[in-house]
Write a protein that holds these residues in place. Structure first.
Motif, PDB file in Angstrom:
ATOM      1  N   GLU A 101     -45.506 -45.116 -38.932  1.00 36.16           N
ATOM      2  CA  GLU A 101     -44.408 -45.628 -39.757  1.00 36.16           C
ATOM      3  C   GLU A 101     -44.857 -45.825 -41.199  1.00 36.16           C
ATOM      4  O   GLU A 101     -44.101 -45.551 -42.139  1.00 36.16           O
ATOM      5  N   SER A 104     -44.832 -42.591 -42.831  1.00 38.58           N
ATOM      6  CA  SER A 104     -43.451 -42.150 -43.045  1.00 38.58           C
ATOM      7  C   SER A 104     -42.810 -42.832 -44.245  1.00 38.58           C
ATOM      8  O   SER A 104     -41.866 -42.306 -44.833  1.00 38.58           O
ATOM      9  N   SER A 129     -43.951 -37.659 -46.067  1.00 39.25           N
ATOM     10  CA  SER A 129     -43.185 -38.692 -45.373  1.00 39.25           C
ATOM     11  C   SER A 129     -42.049 -38.088 -44.560  1.00 39.25           C
ATOM     12  O   SER A 129     -41.752 -38.544 -43.451  1.00 39.25           O
ATOM     13  N   SER A 133     -41.879 -38.612 -40.566  1.00 34.51           N
ATOM     14  CA  SER A 133     -40.682 -39.268 -40.030  1.00 34.51           C
ATOM     15  C   SER A 133     -39.813 -38.311 -39.231  1.00 34.51           C
ATOM     16  O   SER A 133     -38.762 -38.701 -38.737  1.00 34.51           O
ATOM     17  N   GLY A 136     -36.585 -37.949 -40.981  1.00 33.75           N
ATOM     18  CA  GLY A 136     -35.827 -39.190 -40.846  1.00 33.75           C
ATOM     19  C   GLY A 136     -35.489 -39.864 -42.157  1.00 33.75           C
ATOM     20  O   GLY A 136     -34.991 -40.994 -42.163  1.00 33.75           O
ATOM     21  N   ARG A 170     -40.913 -35.538 -32.174  1.00 33.11           N
ATOM     22  CA  ARG A 170     -40.830 -36.968 -32.487  1.00 33.11           C
ATOM     23  C   ARG A 170     -41.888 -37.799 -31.769  1.00 33.11           C
ATOM     24  O   ARG A 170     -42.326 -38.829 -32.270  1.00 33.11           O
TER      25      ARG A 170
END
Length: 282
Positions: A101, A104, A129, A133, A136, A170
C-alpha cells in the motif's frame, strides 16, 4: 482532522530504497539544482532540530518489527544526525499501510511540503504506483498531485498495458510485482528493445521502465557488422530451405557477375533411390 503524533527514536526508524521517490542521481551532481535545494533544506532543518525544536512530523508505517519512513526521508536524516550527539525524538504520524500500500501511494510523497520532486521523478512515481495498485489510482487523483490530465491518462494507459503483459495480478505482493516487471524488462531486451550486450532495457532506479517505453517501444536496430552478418545469414538460410540447388546456382551467377571470385562450385544432388521410389509410388 487532528492526527495523532508519536515521538520515536530516529535511529529506530529505517528507510527502504523502494520507498524513495527521488532518483539516485539527485543526490549526486544534479544540473537542475534539486540536490542543492535538498542540501539547503537539510541545513535549515539541522539548525531547527539542534536548537531543540521540531520539524513537521514524518509519516511512518509498521513493517513486521520495524518502523519504515513513508514520507520525510530528509527530516529523518537530519534527526539521525543530531541524535549522534544529542538524544532526541522525531515526531511521526503512523499510517496503517502495508508495504504494498505504501508503494501504491508513493506518488503523493513530497507534494505538500519540502523540496518538490522533479516532474520526471513525479511521473515515474505515479507510473510505479499505478502498477503496484493494479490500476487502482484514478486520473483525477494523479492530476491532484500535479500531473497534467493528458499525461495522467497516458501513465495509466501504460500501467494497464504493463500489468497485462507482465501478468501482474491483484494478489501479488510487492516482491512478486517487482520480480514480474524485472522479467518483463529482460524479455524486452531479448526481443531486440535493448542495445547490444545489455541484458535489460533502460529502467529507473527501482528497475521499472518508463511509461513512454511501454507505449512507444520500438526494436533497436543493431547495425554492427556482427548483427548484419547474423541478419543476412538468417535470410540465406530461408533461401536454402526453399531450394538448395537453385540457391547455389544463383550464388555462382552472382559470383561471376560481381567478380567476387567466390569459391563456389555447383553440383546437383542426385536423388536417392528411396526418393525415386516415392515418385513412382501411386
Amino acid at each position: 482532522m487532528n492526527e495523532k503524533i508519536m515521538y520515536l527514536d530516529p535511529n529506530e526508524v529505517d528507510t527502504d530504497p523502494r520507498l524513495q521517490v527521488r532518483s539516485e542521481t539527485v543526490y549526486g551532481d544534479d544540473s537542475r539544482g534539486e540536490a542543492e535545494s535538498l542540501a539547503a533544506l537539510r541545513k535549515r532543518l539541522f539548525k531547527i532540530v539542534s536548537a531543540g525544536e521540531h520539524t513537521d512530523p514524518i509519516e511512518v508505517f509498521r513493517d513486521g518489527d520495524e518502523w519504515l519512513v513513508f514520507d520525510g526521508h530528509n527530516r529523518l536524516q537530519v534527526y539521525q544526525k543530531v541524535a549522534e550527539k544529542t538524544p532526541t525524538k522525531i515526531p511521526a504520524i503512523v499510517r496503517p499501510y502495508s508495504f504494498k500500500e505504501a508503494l501504491s501511494l508513493a506518488y503523493m510523497v513530497n507534494t505538500r511540503h519540502g523540496v518538490s520532486v522533479s516532474p520526471s521523478d513525479a511521473t515515474r512515481a505515479a507510473f510505479r504506483s499505478c502498477i503496484f495498485s493494479n490500476d487502482g489510482i484514478s486520473t483525477s487523483e494523479l492530476v491532484k498531485q500535479g500531473l497534467g490530465e493528458r499525461l495522467a491518462q497516458k501513465v495509466r494507459q501504460a500501467a494497464r498495458q504493463l500489468i497485462e503483459e507482465a501478468e501482474v495480478v491483484r494478489s501479488d505482493d510487492e516482491n512478486d510485482i517487482i520480480g514480474k516487471v524485472t522479467r518483463w524488462c529482460k524479455k524486452m531486451a531479448k526481443e531486440g528493445y535493448a542495445r547490444a550486450g545489455l541484458e535489460t532495457i533502460p529502467t529507473d532506479h527501482l528497475g521499472f521502465p518508463s511509461y513512454r517505453f511501454v507505449l512507444d517501444r520500438k526494436p533497436i536496430e543493431d547495425r554492427s557488422e556482427a548483427a548484419r552478418i547474423e541478419q543476412m545469414a538468417r535470410s540465406i538460410e530461408k533461401l536454402v530451405e526453399q531450394d538448395e540447388d537453385v540457391f547455389l546456382a544463383a550464388l555462382k551467377r552472382v559470383s561471376r557477375k560481381t567478380r567476387l571470385d567466390l569459391p563456389v562450385s555447383v553440383k546437383r544432388r542426385e536423388k536417392r533411390q528411396e526418393d525415386l521410389d516415392e515418385d513412382l509410388d501411386f
